[in-house]
Design an enzyme around this catalytic site. Structure first.
Site, PDB file in Angstrom:
ATOM      1  N   GLY A 197       0.781  -1.241   0.000  1.00 37.03           N
ATOM      2  CA  GLY A 197       0.000   0.000   0.000  1.00 37.03           C
ATOM      3  C   GLY A 197       0.810   1.286   0.000  1.00 37.03           C
ATOM      4  O   GLY A 197       0.352   2.313  -0.463  1.00 37.03           O
ATOM      5  N   GLU A 232       4.149   4.669   6.594  1.00 37.22           N
ATOM      6  CA  GLU A 232       2.953   3.838   6.429  1.00 37.22           C
ATOM      7  C   GLU A 232       1.903   4.612   5.649  1.00 37.22           C
ATOM      8  O   GLU A 232       1.806   5.829   5.774  1.00 37.22           O
ATOM      9  CB  GLU A 232       2.367   3.483   7.799  1.00 37.22           C
ATOM     10  CG  GLU A 232       2.654   2.069   8.269  1.00 37.22           C
ATOM     11  CD  GLU A 232       1.822   0.997   7.580  1.00 37.22           C
ATOM     12  OE1 GLU A 232       1.594   1.084   6.349  1.00 37.22           O
ATOM     13  OE2 GLU A 232       1.412   0.063   8.264  1.00 37.22           O
ATOM     14  N   ASP A 233       1.104   3.904   4.866  1.00 38.81           N
ATOM     15  CA  ASP A 233       0.006   4.553   4.165  1.00 38.81           C
ATOM     16  C   ASP A 233      -1.140   4.865   5.122  1.00 38.81           C
ATOM     17  O   ASP A 233      -1.663   5.961   5.146  1.00 38.81           O
ATOM     18  CB  ASP A 233      -0.481   3.692   2.988  1.00 38.81           C
ATOM     19  CG  ASP A 233      -0.639   2.225   3.371  1.00 38.81           C
ATOM     20  OD1 ASP A 233      -0.336   1.861   4.526  1.00 38.81           O
ATOM     21  OD2 ASP A 233      -1.060   1.435   2.520  1.00 38.81           O
ATOM     22  N   ASP A 288      -4.639   1.941  11.201  1.00 38.32           N
ATOM     23  CA  ASP A 288      -6.018   1.709  11.603  1.00 38.32           C
ATOM     24  C   ASP A 288      -6.008   1.303  13.079  1.00 38.32           C
ATOM     25  O   ASP A 288      -5.925   2.140  13.956  1.00 38.32           O
ATOM     26  CB  ASP A 288      -6.575   0.621  10.675  1.00 38.32           C
ATOM     27  CG  ASP A 288      -8.063   0.461  10.766  1.00 38.32           C
ATOM     28  OD1 ASP A 288      -8.733   1.403  11.199  1.00 38.32           O
ATOM     29  OD2 ASP A 288      -8.577  -0.612  10.417  1.00 38.32           O
ATOM     30  N   LYS A 327      -6.288   6.740  11.128  1.00 35.32           N
ATOM     31  CA  LYS A 327      -7.664   6.459  11.581  1.00 35.32           C
ATOM     32  C   LYS A 327      -7.625   6.309  13.100  1.00 35.32           C
ATOM     33  O   LYS A 327      -7.693   5.203  13.629  1.00 35.32           O
ATOM     34  CB  LYS A 327      -8.169   5.172  10.950  1.00 35.32           C
ATOM     35  CG  LYS A 327      -8.349   5.229   9.463  1.00 35.32           C
ATOM     36  CD  LYS A 327      -9.040   3.961   9.022  1.00 35.32           C
ATOM     37  CE  LYS A 327      -9.250   3.934   7.537  1.00 35.32           C
ATOM     38  NZ  LYS A 327      -9.847   2.662   7.111  1.00 35.32           N
ATOM     39  N   VAL A 379     -10.993   3.418   2.713  1.00 34.30           N
ATOM     40  CA  VAL A 379     -10.693   4.219   1.523  1.00 34.30           C
ATOM     41  C   VAL A 379      -9.789   3.461   0.547  1.00 34.30           C
ATOM     42  O   VAL A 379      -9.091   2.522   0.937  1.00 34.30           O
ATOM     43  CB  VAL A 379     -10.031   5.557   1.907  1.00 34.30           C
ATOM     44  CG1 VAL A 379     -11.005   6.445   2.664  1.00 34.30           C
ATOM     45  CG2 VAL A 379      -8.763   5.332   2.730  1.00 34.30           C
ATOM     46  N   ASP A 412      -5.793  -0.283  -1.606  1.00 33.95           N
ATOM     47  CA  ASP A 412      -6.588  -1.163  -2.457  1.00 33.95           C
ATOM     48  C   ASP A 412      -7.867  -1.647  -1.783  1.00 33.95           C
ATOM     49  O   ASP A 412      -8.022  -1.572  -0.572  1.00 33.95           O
ATOM     50  CB  ASP A 412      -5.777  -2.408  -2.815  1.00 33.95           C
ATOM     51  CG  ASP A 412      -5.677  -3.373  -1.639  1.00 33.95           C
ATOM     52  OD1 ASP A 412      -5.253  -2.937  -0.547  1.00 33.95           O
ATOM     53  OD2 ASP A 412      -6.047  -4.550  -1.791  1.00 33.95           O
ATOM     54  N   ARG A 427      -5.427   0.785  -6.610  1.00 31.30           N
ATOM     55  CA  ARG A 427      -4.189   1.392  -6.100  1.00 31.30           C
ATOM     56  C   ARG A 427      -3.727   2.530  -7.016  1.00 31.30           C
ATOM     57  O   ARG A 427      -3.024   3.437  -6.591  1.00 31.30           O
ATOM     58  CB  ARG A 427      -3.072   0.345  -6.023  1.00 31.30           C
ATOM     59  CG  ARG A 427      -3.282  -0.726  -4.967  1.00 31.30           C
ATOM     60  CD  ARG A 427      -1.985  -1.481  -4.730  1.00 31.30           C
ATOM     61  NE  ARG A 427      -2.179  -2.769  -4.085  1.00 31.30           N
ATOM     62  CZ  ARG A 427      -2.237  -2.955  -2.769  1.00 31.30           C
ATOM     63  NH1 ARG A 427      -2.154  -1.935  -1.955  1.00 31.30           N
ATOM     64  NH2 ARG A 427      -2.393  -4.168  -2.264  1.00 31.30           N
TER      65      ARG A 427
HETATM   66  P1  IMP Z   1      -3.890  -1.931  11.328  1.00 25.28           P
HETATM   67  O1  IMP Z   1      -3.028  -3.061  11.795  1.00 25.28           O
HETATM   68  O2  IMP Z   1      -5.329  -2.130  11.745  1.00 25.28           O
HETATM   69  O3  IMP Z   1      -3.380  -0.566  11.711  1.00 25.28           O
HETATM   70  O4  IMP Z   1      -3.980  -2.077   9.754  1.00 25.28           O
HETATM   71  C1  IMP Z   1      -3.288  -1.326   8.893  1.00 25.28           C
HETATM   72  C2  IMP Z   1      -3.369  -1.962   7.528  1.00 25.28           C
HETATM   73  O5  IMP Z   1      -4.722  -2.280   7.167  1.00 25.28           O
HETATM   74  C3  IMP Z   1      -2.876  -0.994   6.493  1.00 25.28           C
HETATM   75  O6  IMP Z   1      -1.485  -1.100   6.289  1.00 25.28           O
HETATM   76  C4  IMP Z   1      -3.688  -1.372   5.274  1.00 25.28           C
HETATM   77  O7  IMP Z   1      -3.065  -2.419   4.588  1.00 25.28           O
HETATM   78  C5  IMP Z   1      -4.989  -1.895   5.843  1.00 25.28           C
HETATM   79  N1  IMP Z   1      -6.032  -0.843   5.845  1.00 25.28           N
HETATM   80  C6  IMP Z   1      -6.586  -0.255   6.925  1.00 25.28           C
HETATM   81  N2  IMP Z   1      -7.490   0.653   6.571  1.00 25.28           N
HETATM   82  C7  IMP Z   1      -7.523   0.672   5.215  1.00 25.28           C
HETATM   83  C8  IMP Z   1      -8.277   1.430   4.240  1.00 25.28           C
HETATM   84  O8  IMP Z   1      -9.114   2.306   4.541  1.00 25.28           O
HETATM   85  N3  IMP Z   1      -8.012   1.142   2.931  1.00 25.28           N
HETATM   86  C9  IMP Z   1      -7.105   0.203   2.543  1.00 25.28           C
HETATM   87  N4  IMP Z   1      -6.385  -0.520   3.415  1.00 25.28           N
HETATM   88  C10 IMP Z   1      -6.590  -0.297   4.749  1.00 25.28           C
END
Ligand code: IMP
Length: 187
Positions: A53, A108-109, A112, A140, A162, A168, A174
């Site tokens: 991502g 990081e993109d 979450d 987020k 998103v 994606d 992407r």
């Molecule tokens: P976390 O471990 O919950 O912080 O997850 C982060 C990962 O979930 C990111 O690196 C993305 O790959 C994926 N992700 C979380 N939210 C989104 C979104 O809104 N769109 C696309 N990928 C997301």
């Protein structure tokens, strides 16, 4: 203008709404690059990104940084098909270079829950970098399960999933030059 219109990309019609447009993204990446260049002047800076991502963001950010900088990528895959991981990830591609004694900026993109990132930071910290900080395009914050110190933040997002600018849905979208929300029937 020779720049293609965002609307020329197939898949744009699947968006219900654009959240962050091309110019806004460009401006933000410029600001982040300037701040990073100031803060890391005279230091051995290494950007580390997580596939896949982050590729668009890290490519743009790299070009917005005006001091000497290197880049490396790490690959992970979450166990299970769920969109949201539970922090249990497998390294599918390790870094090419050692990071001991270097100033690492983890890029990081989107953050979450923070579970993925917290796992990766633990892994990298164990390798003894001189410093380890985080730069994220989309935060987020409302979903955060683990507190993570973010040094550079692009935008704060709400609850929405998103796509675009590297992000994606099932490996699609992407390539969209904007960040947007898909129409409900596309999820
Ligand atoms: P976390 O471990 O919950 O912080 O997850 C982060 C990962 O979930 C990111 O690196 C993305 O790959 C994926 N992700 C979380 N939210 C989104 C979104 O809104 N769109 C696309 N990928 C997301």
């Amino acid at each position: 203008m020779s720049e293609p219109l965002a609307t020329s990309h197939q898949g744009m019609e699947d968006l219900a709404r654009i959240i962050i447009g091309e110019e806004e993204l460009r401006q933000k990446v410029r600001e982040l690059g300037a701040a990073i260049s100031r803060d890391y002047a005279g230091k051995d800076l290494l950007l580390v990104g997580v596939l896949r991502g982050v590729i668009i963001f890290i490519a743009d950010l790299l070009r917005a940084i005006t001091i000497p900088v290197s880049v490396d990528l790490i690959g992970i895959s979450s166990y299970g098909p769920s969109v949201k991981t539970h922090g249990v990830v497998r390294l599918t591609k390790d870094l090419e270079e050692p990071i001991e004694g270097r100033h690492v900026l983890f890029v990081e993109d989107v953050i979450d829950t923070g579970l993925t990132l917290s796992y990766l930071l633990r892994t990298l910290r164990a390798r003894g970098p001189a410093s380890l900080r985080v730069c994220v395009l989309l935060d987020k914050r409302a979903h955060r399960l683990i507190d993570i110190d973010i040094a550079y933040r692009g935008f704060e997002l709400g609850d929405e999933y998103v796509v675009g600018y590297g992000l994606d849905h099932r490996q699609r979208y992407r390539n969209l030059p904007v960040i947007g929300i898909l129409k409900p029937e596309k999820y």
